[in-house]
Design a protein around this motif. Structure first.
Motif, PDB file in Angstrom:
ATOM      1  N   ASP A   1      -2.172   7.335  -1.809  1.00  0.00           N
ATOM      2  CA  ASP A   1      -3.606   7.059  -1.879  1.00  0.00           C
ATOM      3  C   ASP A   1      -3.872   5.557  -1.913  1.00  0.00           C
ATOM      4  O   ASP A   1      -3.257   4.832  -2.702  1.00  0.00           O
ATOM      5  N   ASP A   2      -4.785   5.079  -1.037  1.00  0.00           N
ATOM      6  CA  ASP A   2      -5.156   3.657  -1.087  1.00  0.00           C
ATOM      7  C   ASP A   2      -6.644   3.436  -1.362  1.00  0.00           C
ATOM      8  O   ASP A   2      -7.088   2.294  -1.459  1.00  0.00           O
ATOM      9  N   GLN A   3      -7.418   4.531  -1.440  1.00  0.00           N
ATOM     10  CA  GLN A   3      -8.862   4.447  -1.686  1.00  0.00           C
ATOM     11  C   GLN A   3      -9.582   3.526  -0.698  1.00  0.00           C
ATOM     12  O   GLN A   3     -10.678   3.052  -0.961  1.00  0.00           O
ATOM     13  N   CYS A   4      -8.953   3.246   0.427  1.00  0.00           N
ATOM     14  CA  CYS A   4      -9.481   2.307   1.428  1.00  0.00           C
ATOM     15  C   CYS A   4      -9.589   0.887   0.887  1.00  0.00           C
ATOM     16  O   CYS A   4     -10.404   0.092   1.352  1.00  0.00           O
ATOM     17  N   LYS A   5      -8.755   0.557  -0.091  1.00  0.00           N
ATOM     18  CA  LYS A   5      -8.750  -0.784  -0.677  1.00  0.00           C
ATOM     19  C   LYS A   5      -7.484  -1.515  -0.239  1.00  0.00           C
ATOM     20  O   LYS A   5      -6.373  -1.000  -0.410  1.00  0.00           O
ATOM     21  N   PRO A   6      -7.628  -2.714   0.332  1.00  0.00           N
ATOM     22  CA  PRO A   6      -6.460  -3.448   0.840  1.00  0.00           C
ATOM     23  C   PRO A   6      -5.337  -3.612  -0.175  1.00  0.00           C
ATOM     24  O   PRO A   6      -4.156  -3.466   0.170  1.00  0.00           O
ATOM     25  N   GLU A   7      -5.684  -3.919  -1.434  1.00  0.00           N
ATOM     26  CA  GLU A   7      -4.637  -4.146  -2.431  1.00  0.00           C
ATOM     27  C   GLU A   7      -3.851  -2.872  -2.731  1.00  0.00           C
ATOM     28  O   GLU A   7      -2.641  -2.914  -3.000  1.00  0.00           O
ATOM     29  N   LEU A   8      -4.519  -1.718  -2.673  1.00  0.00           N
ATOM     30  CA  LEU A   8      -3.824  -0.446  -2.879  1.00  0.00           C
ATOM     31  C   LEU A   8      -3.065  -0.025  -1.618  1.00  0.00           C
ATOM     32  O   LEU A   8      -2.047   0.664  -1.702  1.00  0.00           O
ATOM     33  N   ALA A   9      -3.565  -0.455  -0.476  1.00  0.00           N
ATOM     34  CA  ALA A   9      -2.881  -0.137   0.783  1.00  0.00           C
ATOM     35  C   ALA A   9      -1.515  -0.810   0.845  1.00  0.00           C
ATOM     36  O   ALA A   9      -0.541  -0.220   1.328  1.00  0.00           O
ATOM     37  N   THR A  10      -1.426  -2.035   0.359  1.00  0.00           N
ATOM     38  CA  THR A  10      -0.127  -2.718   0.346  1.00  0.00           C
ATOM     39  C   THR A  10       0.837  -2.011  -0.612  1.00  0.00           C
ATOM     40  O   THR A  10       2.038  -1.916  -0.331  1.00  0.00           O
ATOM     41  N   ASN A  11       0.311  -1.502  -1.720  1.00  0.00           N
ATOM     42  CA  ASN A  11       1.149  -0.735  -2.648  1.00  0.00           C
ATOM     43  C   ASN A  11       1.677   0.528  -1.974  1.00  0.00           C
ATOM     44  O   ASN A  11       2.851   0.886  -2.116  1.00  0.00           O
ATOM     45  N   ALA A  12       0.777   1.204  -1.240  1.00  0.00           N
ATOM     46  CA  ALA A  12       1.169   2.435  -0.550  1.00  0.00           C
ATOM     47  C   ALA A  12       2.238   2.152   0.498  1.00  0.00           C
ATOM     48  O   ALA A  12       3.225   2.893   0.611  1.00  0.00           O
ATOM     49  N   ALA A  13       2.058   1.080   1.249  1.00  0.00           N
ATOM     50  CA  ALA A  13       3.030   0.721   2.285  1.00  0.00           C
ATOM     51  C   ALA A  13       4.379   0.358   1.667  1.00  0.00           C
ATOM     52  O   ALA A  13       5.440   0.730   2.187  1.00  0.00           O
ATOM     53  N   THR A  14       4.356  -0.367   0.558  1.00  0.00           N
ATOM     54  CA  THR A  14       5.592  -0.739  -0.129  1.00  0.00           C
ATOM     55  C   THR A  14       6.335   0.489  -0.625  1.00  0.00           C
ATOM     56  O   THR A  14       7.575   0.561  -0.553  1.00  0.00           O
ATOM     57  N   LYS A  15       5.588   1.478  -1.115  1.00  0.00           N
ATOM     58  CA  LYS A  15       6.213   2.730  -1.570  1.00  0.00           C
ATOM     59  C   LYS A  15       6.828   3.481  -0.396  1.00  0.00           C
ATOM     60  O   LYS A  15       7.942   4.027  -0.502  1.00  0.00           O
ATOM     61  N   MET A  16       6.147   3.501   0.742  1.00  0.00           N
ATOM     62  CA  MET A  16       6.701   4.146   1.937  1.00  0.00           C
ATOM     63  C   MET A  16       8.017   3.466   2.329  1.00  0.00           C
ATOM     64  O   MET A  16       9.009   4.122   2.652  1.00  0.00           O
ATOM     65  N   LEU A  17       8.019   2.158   2.276  1.00  0.00           N
ATOM     66  CA  LEU A  17       9.208   1.387   2.645  1.00  0.00           C
ATOM     67  C   LEU A  17      10.360   1.672   1.686  1.00  0.00           C
ATOM     68  O   LEU A  17      11.500   1.907   2.122  1.00  0.00           O
ATOM     69  N   SER A  18      10.071   1.676   0.395  1.00  0.00           N
ATOM     70  CA  SER A  18      11.131   1.902  -0.596  1.00  0.00           C
ATOM     71  C   SER A  18      11.677   3.322  -0.523  1.00  0.00           C
ATOM     72  O   SER A  18      12.843   3.561  -0.856  1.00  0.00           O
ATOM     73  N   ASP A  19      10.849   4.261  -0.057  1.00  0.00           N
ATOM     74  CA  ASP A  19      11.280   5.656   0.087  1.00  0.00           C
ATOM     75  C   ASP A  19      11.923   5.932   1.445  1.00  0.00           C
ATOM     76  O   ASP A  19      12.221   7.086   1.774  1.00  0.00           O
ATOM     77  N   ASP A  20      12.099   4.890   2.250  1.00  0.00           N
ATOM     78  CA  ASP A  20      12.754   4.976   3.558  1.00  0.00           C
ATOM     79  C   ASP A  20      12.011   5.902   4.525  1.00  0.00           C
ATOM     80  O   ASP A  20      12.620   6.585   5.348  1.00  0.00           O
ATOM     81  N   VAL A  21      10.676   5.916   4.430  1.00  0.00           N
ATOM     82  CA  VAL A  21       9.855   6.677   5.367  1.00  0.00           C
ATOM     83  C   VAL A  21       9.860   5.945   6.709  1.00  0.00           C
ATOM     84  O   VAL A  21       9.759   4.719   6.751  1.00  0.00           O
ATOM     85  N   LYS A  22       9.969   6.687   7.807  1.00  0.00           N
ATOM     86  CA  LYS A  22      10.059   6.075   9.130  1.00  0.00           C
ATOM     87  C   LYS A  22       8.778   6.196   9.952  1.00  0.00           C
ATOM     88  O   LYS A  22       8.554   5.410  10.875  1.00  0.00           O
TER      89      LYS A  22
END
Length: 388
Positions: A92-113
């Protein structure tokens, strides 16, 4: 007895060595998978889904989660992708840029492709550098800001919706067809809203038959927009174009109507949502908004809508067909690539067509889906109806 104990000890040593060799082999296979981006047979394939799943704009993001779940279930029932079962993991990023970067970082750490999302252009723009560095392929059903594809910065970004410059061009042409000559352009100062409004301004200023009466930004989340309503009234505008999302649009149009300002109100696909109609109530009537083209005659579109009704007991919300199509396109690209290898998936998206609810599509060199576009809708009797 001593000989027997020695034999037992020797057997235990051999078992331990075999187990160690097996473990090392498994680790080597895992390492090879990480290095090549391949999905091993019978493994799971994670489809990340990022967007507004809570907050004011959840009505845009939750349909995308539902679309991903339905596509995953359909593909898993048919055997998965290259033998891998699809698992949907949402951030969830709530359409907020700061939360979007958190979401992307989590995807990266979880090795999502592969990632379906984000929903809002500003959030997408904030997250893309992380995805690019991590070699993650991203496809949005709704982020329409043109530079996301047109700047050339993000070769890993794709979308199943047309960009804002196409949307703005249609909006201005429609405004002219209504006979409007002097238009106030209002926006929410965001990447999406201001970007769309700026394109409208650009197209109007290039046309001698129409002019900009006012170009003004509002602060998202403000309680009162009476000041901008007064500016619209004082500008002598014979129509308003709004760039942004439904929470602000509903307040602006409500303020206008309460002040007796009955000029046409036109907006973008960020306002083409039933939530806008619910919030604005009677003041929503007659409002125009651009939105994705109507693909309701497409059998796959009908199948997707029926699946949503059967599973969730309701009609899907905005951008559902585009999200369903994006999920299909991403997973089909992995299948065509034979793996989740970054370069191979990108090549497949550019070269292999896939049947989706928004048509038989592939993606141009910039990452935009070929053959999709916008239409004009109007609120009539409490519902958005396409203007033919």
């Amino acid at each position: 007895m001593r000989v027997k104990l020695s034999l037992i000890a020797l057997c235990l040593v051999m078992v331990a060595m075999l187990a160690a060799c097996s473990g090392e082999a498994e680790k080597a296979d895992e390492k090879a998978d990480v290095e090549t981006g391949e999905v091993a047979p019978a493994a799971k394939l994670v489809l990340g889904v990022a967007g507004a799943h809570s907050g004011d704009l959840a009505s845009y993001g939750l349909p995308t989660v539902n679309a991903a779940k339905l596509v995953a279930a359909k593909i898993n029932a048919a055997g998965g992708v290259n033998g891998a079962m699809v698992e949907v993991v949402a951030q969830d990023d709530q359409c907020k840029p700061e939360l979007a970067t958190n979401a992307a970082t989590k995807m990266l750490s979880d090795d999502v492709k592969i990632v379906l999302g984000h929903i809002c252009s500003g959030a997408t723009k904030a997250a893309m550098p992380i995805y690019l560095d991590g070699k993650i392929v991203v496809m949005s059903p709704s982020a329409t800001n043109p530079p996301l594809t047109q700047s050339g910065e993000y070769p890993n970004f794709f979308r199943t919706i047309a960009p804002d410059d196409a949307q703005a061009a249609l909006e201005v042409e429609f405004a002219k067809s209504l006979g409007l000559k002097n238009i106030a352009i209002i926006h929410d100062k965001g990447d999406y809203g201001k970007g769309f409004a700026s394109f409208c301004k650009q197209f109007i200023e290039a046309d001698a038959d129409i002019q900009v009466a006012l170009f003004e930004g509002v602060t998202p989340g403000a309680v009162d927009y009476s000041a901008v309503v007064q500016k619209i009234k004082g500008s002598g505008a014979d129509g308003v174009i709004f760039g942004g999302y439904h929470p602000e649009a509903s307040k602006v149009v409500t303020g206008m109507r309460k002040k007796g300002l009955e000029v046409p109100f036109l907006s973008d696909d960020g306002v083409k949502d039933d939530t806008f109609i619910k919030v604005a109530g009677k003041y929503a009537e007659g409002v125009y908004a651009t939105g994705p083209m109507d693909f309701s005659s497409n059998p796959l579109y009908q199948e997707a809508i029926a699946a949503h009704k059967a599973e969730f007991g309701a009609d899907p919300g905005p951008f559902f067909p585009e999200a369903y199509s994006a999920a299909l396109a991403l997973l089909k690209a992995v299948e065509n690539a034979g793996s989740t290898n970054y370069d191979k998936v990108i090549e497949a998206l550019h070269t292999k067509k896939v049947d989706t609810p928004v048509g038989n599509i592939k993606f141009d060199a910039r990452g935009d889906a070929e053959g999709v576009g916008f239409a004009i809708y109007q609120v009539q009797d409490g519902k958005y109806v396409e203007i033919k």
